[in-house]
Design an enzyme around this catalytic site. Structure first.
Site, short mmCIF file in Angstrom:
data_model
loop_
_atom_site.label_atom_id
_atom_site.label_comp_id
_atom_site.label_asym_id
_atom_site.label_seq_id
_atom_site.Cartn_x
_atom_site.Cartn_y
_atom_site.Cartn_z
N GLY A 86 50.25 14.11 38.84
CA GLY A 86 49.29 15.16 38.50
C GLY A 86 49.88 16.23 37.59
O GLY A 86 49.33 17.32 37.47
N GLY A 88 50.46 15.65 34.32
CA GLY A 88 50.05 15.37 32.94
C GLY A 88 51.13 14.70 32.11
O GLY A 88 51.21 14.91 30.90
N SER A 89 51.96 13.86 32.74
CA SER A 89 53.08 13.27 31.99
C SER A 89 52.58 12.30 30.92
O SER A 89 53.14 12.24 29.82
CB SER A 89 54.08 12.59 32.92
OG SER A 89 53.48 11.53 33.60
N SER A 90 51.52 11.58 31.21
CA SER A 90 51.03 10.61 30.24
C SER A 90 50.39 11.33 29.03
O SER A 90 50.59 10.93 27.87
CB SER A 90 50.09 9.67 30.97
OG SER A 90 49.14 9.16 30.15
N ALA A 91 49.66 12.42 29.29
CA ALA A 91 49.08 13.21 28.20
C ALA A 91 50.17 13.84 27.35
O ALA A 91 50.09 13.88 26.11
CB ALA A 91 48.16 14.29 28.76
N ALA A 92 51.23 14.34 28.00
CA ALA A 92 52.34 14.96 27.27
C ALA A 92 53.02 13.91 26.39
O ALA A 92 53.39 14.18 25.25
CB ALA A 92 53.33 15.59 28.25
N ASP A 136 44.26 17.38 30.76
CA ASP A 136 45.71 17.23 30.55
C ASP A 136 46.06 17.27 29.07
O ASP A 136 47.01 17.95 28.66
CB ASP A 136 46.20 15.88 31.11
CG ASP A 136 46.10 15.80 32.61
OD1 ASP A 136 45.42 16.65 33.21
OD2 ASP A 136 46.71 14.89 33.20
O1 PMV Z 1 45.13 13.52 37.55
P1 PMV Z 1 45.40 14.87 38.11
O2 PMV Z 1 46.10 14.80 39.39
O3 PMV Z 1 45.95 15.82 37.13
O4 PMV Z 1 44.04 15.57 38.54
C1 PMV Z 1 42.84 15.19 38.09
C2 PMV Z 1 41.83 16.24 38.35
C3 PMV Z 1 40.53 15.69 38.88
O5 PMV Z 1 39.62 16.75 38.82
C4 PMV Z 1 40.69 15.27 40.32
C5 PMV Z 1 40.04 14.50 38.07
C6 PMV Z 1 39.60 14.81 36.64
O6 PMV Z 1 39.37 13.83 35.88
O7 PMV Z 1 39.43 15.96 36.26
#
Ligand code: PMV
Length: 323
Positions: A86, A88-92, A136
């Site tokens: 959670g 955002g490593s893949s987006a980064a 992200d």
């Molecule tokens: O993937 P994460 O852990 O950064 O969190 C996603 C956030 C959610 O609201 C649960 C899903 C989304 O697509 O926004």
């Protein structure tokens, strides 16, 4: 050789509610992904021959988005983020590769962060079967504090709109930013990894099931939306006490939506005595929690003792950049 860095992100408010069109607030963090790109005699990733089928989103960026047809490239990637947690490593990674490749091909042309955000979102969508919120990728590209929502959000500055054709139809988002006041730099975020990955798709589906079985739980969704508004007001005013209180309240609502677990609750409880507020961050079910504090070393220690892996950062670090 060209190199670039893109930050990870931490969601302060609005996870899960953003799926239903309510706003989510995320900040860029100091940790992130560093990528270098250089010409080579063969395609490599980390010095090993590059296999496109194992890295569809890197391949998509290079071949589809950049339409790259030049000599083979050697790519190196270093990340200071917990992956699939959670942050955002893949987006980064998408943003850093995009920026490094841009700089490699056009060394004198500055990067356009909005273009980067859209490019990285497209790469994420390809890797995630057409389902990807822009939270992200936009936070990593723009840096600072980003508010993603279905429409305009009071007190924010609109930057761009984006849409995606998903298996459930066309979805649209508005990407906005908030300028953080200087007093926010007195505080730190301590992020505690629970040691287990966060299954975003599964948690989103679990919330959808809960709301369909027990529609009265929409109350919690609305509570999260109200807390997000209060949290955003506190953040914009630099009111750290109110910001922390809103984070505590957000965690309670997320618990009622059944997305927390015992490991996350344990880390939140461990952090609270030395924090202004603490909550799970992201999809839940694993992944990370976050605490707002003026004493990051103390909170990191408490998280470690409770079985988590901490890292700390100021709020709202800069966005993707060429180095
Ligand atoms: O993937 P994460 O852990 O950064 O969190 C996603 C956030 C959610 O609201 C649960 C899903 C989304 O697509 O926004």
């Amino acid at each position: 050789m060209a190199s670039a860095f893109a930050p990870g992100k931490c969601i302060l408010f609005g996870e899960h509610a953003v799926v239903f069109g309510y706003p989510a607030v995320a900040v860029a963090i100091e940790q992130g992904v560093h990528v270098t790109v250089e010409n080579s005699s063969e395609w490599t990733l980390e010095g090993i021959p590059f296999d496109p089928s194992r890295h569809p989103h890197i391949t998509h960026i290079i071949k589809e988005l950049f339409e790259y047809e030049g000599p083979p490239l050697s790519l190196n990637v270093q990340s200071s983020l917990f992956s699939a947690a959670g942050m955002g490593s893949s987006a980064a990674l998408s943003n850093a590769i995009g920026a490094a490749l841009h700089s490699h091909l056009n060394p004198t042309e500055p990067i356009d962060r909005i273009k980067m955000a859209k490019m990285a979102h497209s790469a994420e969508a390809t890797a995630q079967k057409g389902r990807a919120s822009p939270t992200d990728t936009a936070t990593s590209a723009l840096g600072g504090c980003v508010v993603v929502s279905g429409g305009h959000v009071d007190g924010t500055r609109h930057v761009f709109d984006t849409s995606l054709l998903t298996p459930e139809g066309k979805r649209k988002w508005s990407i906005n930013v908030v300028d953080l006041p200087a007093s926010v730099s007195d505080a730190w975020l301590v992020i505690g990894y629970s040691g287990k990955g966060s299954p975003t798709g599964r948690m989103v589906a679990k919330v959808a099931r809960l709301l369909s079985d027990r529609p009265e739980r929409f109350e919690d969704m609305e509570a999260i939306a109200n807390i997000t508004t209060a949290g955003l007001t506190a953040l914009s005013a630099g009111n750290l006490d109110a910001l922390g209180m809103a984070m505590d309240a957000c965690h309670e609502s997320l618990q009622r939506l059944e997305v927390s677990n015992s490991a996350l609750d344990r880390l939140v409880e461990a952090a609270r005595p030395h924090s202004l507020g603490a909550k799970l961050t992201g999809a839940g079910g694993g992944g990370c929690m976050v605490a707002l504090t003026k004493n990051p070393k103390r909170v990191s220690g408490a998280i470690e003792v409770a079985g988590g892996r901490p890292l700390y950062t100021k709020l709202g670090s800069g966005g993707v950049r060429v180095l």
